[in-house]
Design a protein around this motif. Structure first.
Motif, mmCIF file in Angstrom:
data_model
loop_
_atom_site.group_PDB
_atom_site.id
_atom_site.type_symbol
_atom_site.label_atom_id
_atom_site.label_comp_id
_atom_site.label_asym_id
_atom_site.label_seq_id
_atom_site.Cartn_x
_atom_site.Cartn_y
_atom_site.Cartn_z
ATOM 1 N N UNK A 94 0.808 -1.214 0.000
ATOM 2 C CA UNK A 94 0.000 0.000 0.000
ATOM 3 C C UNK A 94 0.844 1.268 0.000
ATOM 4 N N UNK A 95 2.150 1.147 0.201
ATOM 5 C CA UNK A 95 3.035 2.310 0.240
ATOM 6 C C UNK A 95 3.507 2.626 -1.176
ATOM 7 N N UNK A 96 3.292 3.871 -1.585
ATOM 8 C CA UNK A 96 3.788 4.340 -2.878
ATOM 9 C C UNK A 96 5.111 5.065 -2.647
ATOM 10 N N UNK A 97 6.156 4.582 -3.283
ATOM 11 C CA UNK A 97 7.488 5.124 -3.073
ATOM 12 C C UNK A 97 7.998 5.763 -4.357
ATOM 13 N N UNK A 98 8.320 7.034 -4.314
ATOM 14 C CA UNK A 98 8.859 7.771 -5.454
ATOM 15 C C UNK A 98 10.264 8.238 -5.132
ATOM 16 N N UNK A 99 11.175 8.048 -6.088
ATOM 17 C CA UNK A 99 12.579 8.430 -5.900
ATOM 18 C C UNK A 99 12.984 9.393 -7.007
ATOM 19 N N UNK A 100 13.625 10.495 -6.620
ATOM 20 C CA UNK A 100 14.119 11.486 -7.574
ATOM 21 C C UNK A 100 15.639 11.517 -7.479
ATOM 22 N N UNK A 101 16.271 10.953 -8.509
ATOM 23 C CA UNK A 101 17.722 10.857 -8.510
ATOM 24 C C UNK A 101 18.356 12.106 -9.110
ATOM 25 N N UNK A 102 19.688 12.226 -8.899
ATOM 26 C CA UNK A 102 20.437 13.313 -9.526
ATOM 27 C C UNK A 102 20.626 13.017 -11.014
ATOM 28 N N UNK A 103 20.618 14.042 -11.829
ATOM 29 C CA UNK A 103 20.812 13.864 -13.269
ATOM 30 C C UNK A 103 22.271 13.541 -13.589
ATOM 31 N N UNK A 104 23.176 14.146 -12.843
ATOM 32 C CA UNK A 104 24.600 13.927 -13.088
ATOM 33 C C UNK A 104 25.195 13.048 -11.989
ATOM 34 N N UNK A 105 26.141 12.199 -12.342
ATOM 35 C CA UNK A 105 26.756 11.330 -11.327
ATOM 36 C C UNK A 105 27.557 12.142 -10.305
ATOM 37 N N UNK A 106 27.344 11.846 -9.034
ATOM 38 C CA UNK A 106 28.047 12.531 -7.947
ATOM 39 C C UNK A 106 28.600 11.476 -7.004
ATOM 40 N N UNK A 107 29.877 11.611 -6.676
ATOM 41 C CA UNK A 107 30.527 10.641 -5.800
ATOM 42 C C UNK A 107 30.578 11.157 -4.362
#
Length: 466
Positions: free
Chosen positions: A337-350
């Motif tokens: 029942x949990x809706x999980x949304x993830x917004x990642x970075x567009x550019x790779x960051x270490x």
């Protein structure tokens, strides 16, 4: 080992101020006395010059000769009877024609060098005593026919006993006034500090019911009092929480033990058999896992608190680490029942990070978000960055954290009033997560919370690309 004797603040400040004041007043007194002496001498010499010039204008008769055999005109010096200068009339050869004192050491000191000097005021030495001589020419038809001389000792010219007495009284009065002021101010400063110190001793003994002075006009003193009051209130609150939470922790550990003991006892006594016995065993194993998890959290927290648990950081892409942590959490969830949304970075960051420890933080935050929404709702994970940091925000749409609990959510063993009755645990999740984040060079904080939801933020430092 010898212990230095402590001095009270009031005594310390008044003593040093009095020493400084005395030194300053002594210097001021010496300078003032020298200035009074100098100006007095200068004024009296000017007065003698004026008197000599006036006398020179009055000692000629109609034949333009000094009055023969006549007494010297009286001279007003403005010095009452304390100073009585020698008065002379001499001719151009330095011969004394008239003198108000025919006999005396000054008569022998008059010489042509004195007469011929261009200076109208001269300092001469007579019998090892300094004298000042003032001369004024006697002029007739623009020709000098003689001189009026006035001579007095330096001691008499600088005698100002009354002024020195007044100066001494002024300095003593100023010193007493300064001492009185600093005593009052030191007492006003030291009294509230001493009260706070006594209150601190009471708090150290476990007595939080203390009395402190009311608000003060002095900002720093008032800040000290108010800060101590706030600290005392928080300590009292935390002490009550510690007592309550110790009972809660004992209960949380005792409950599964009691449950397991009862289930196993039923099986052992053949109260239940067959499928029921298997179900009892399964329940016991589940309770054992919960108790194991609580003990592991407690051990991990103690290790972090004692700085004996290492964090093995390595360079990782933040998108990959977050994705892995979320995947591990999702596969352990039976409820969809949990809706999980993830917004990642567009550019790779270490970042420098311990993936396993970071997964612990994410699991705690996601579990808390799920519990806040009562197992249904939406969770958002947003990754953002700036020039030096990376931020991972975990956002839920629950009811938020009550205002009175927000200051304590990172305290060890703390559990909110609602959560303690709904979810079992030791209240170590957020405090342990914060310690892990700090061990990795970052931090964990409550960004905001309201009736619309709560946001927790993880701070991590970027790896500089050069």
């Amino acid at each position: 080992m010898s212990i230095k004797k402590k001095v009270s603040l009031k005594r310390y400040w008044t003593s040093w101020y009095l020493i400084t004041l005395c030194i300053g007043l002594v210097l001021i007194g010496i300078i003032s006395a020298l200035w009074i002496r100098h100006t007095t001498l200068e004024n009296r010499l000017n007065l003698m010059t004026f008197a000599a010039e006036s006398m020179a204008d009055r000692v000629v008769d109609g034949d333009e000769r000094p009055f023969p055999g006549k007494e010297m005109p009286k001279m007003y010096t403005g010095r009452e009877d304390r100073i009585d200068p020698f008065n002379y009339i001499v001719d151009l050869d330095g011969q004394v024609i008239f003198s108000d004192r025919p006999f005396g050491p000054v008569n022998d000191a008059i010489s042509m060098s004195v007469i011929e000097s261009e200076s109208s005021i001269q300092k001469i030495l007579i019998d090892e005593t300094n004298y000042y001589l003032v001369k004024a020419p006697i002029v007739v038809d623009e020709s000098t026919i003689g001189w009026v001389l006035m001579v007095d000792s330096e001691k008499m010219l600088t005698e100002v006993n009354q002024e020195y007495t007044q100066l001494l009284l002024f300095i003593i009065s100023l010193g007493l006034l300064g001492w009185l002021v600093i005593t009052i101010l030191s007492n006003r400063l030291s009294k509230p500090i001493q009260t706070v110190a006594n209150a601190a001793k009471q708090v150290a003994e476990g007595n939080y019911q203390i009395e402190l002075p009311p608000e003060r006009k002095e900002k720093e003193v008032d800040d000290l009092i108010q800060s101590f009051k706030e600290m005392t209130f928080k300590l009292e609150h935390l002490e009550s929480l510690r007592t309550e939470l110790l009972a809660g922790v004992t209960h949380e550990l005792k409950t599964p033990v009691t449950s397991i003991s009862g289930l196993l006892q039923a099986i052992n006594d053949d109260v239940v058999t067959g499928d029921d016995a298997k179900e009892f065993i399964a329940i016991s194993l589940k309770e054992t896992e919960k108790m194991k998890k609580m003990v592991e959290d407690l051990l991990a927290f103690n290790q972090f608190a004692a700085n004996v648990l290492d964090v093995n950081c390595e360079v990782q892409l933040i998108n990959d680490v977050v994705e892995e942590a979320i995947y591990s959490w999702e596969i352990s969830q039976d409820d969809k029942k949990i809706e999980l949304n993830v917004h990642y970075l567009k550019n790779p960051v270490e970042v420098s990070i311990d993936p396993i420890r970071f997964q612990q933080i994410m699991t705690n935050l996601l579990n808390n978000a799920q519990q806040a929404m009562e197992d249904s709702g939406k969770i958002s994970v947003v990754i953002s960055d700036n020039e030096s940091n990376v931020y991972i925000d975990v956002i839920d749409v629950g009811n938020g954290i009550p205002k009175e609990e927000q200051d304590y959510i990172f305290e060890r063993f703390y559990r909110g009033n609602e959560k303690k009755y709904k979810v079992r645990g030791l209240g170590l999740g957020l405090s342990l997560s914060k310690m892990i984040a700090q061990a990795m060079g970052g931090d964990l904080q409550l960004l905001n919370t309201s009736s619309l939801g709560t946001t927790f933020r993880i701070h991590l430092s970027k790896i500089s690309s050069q």
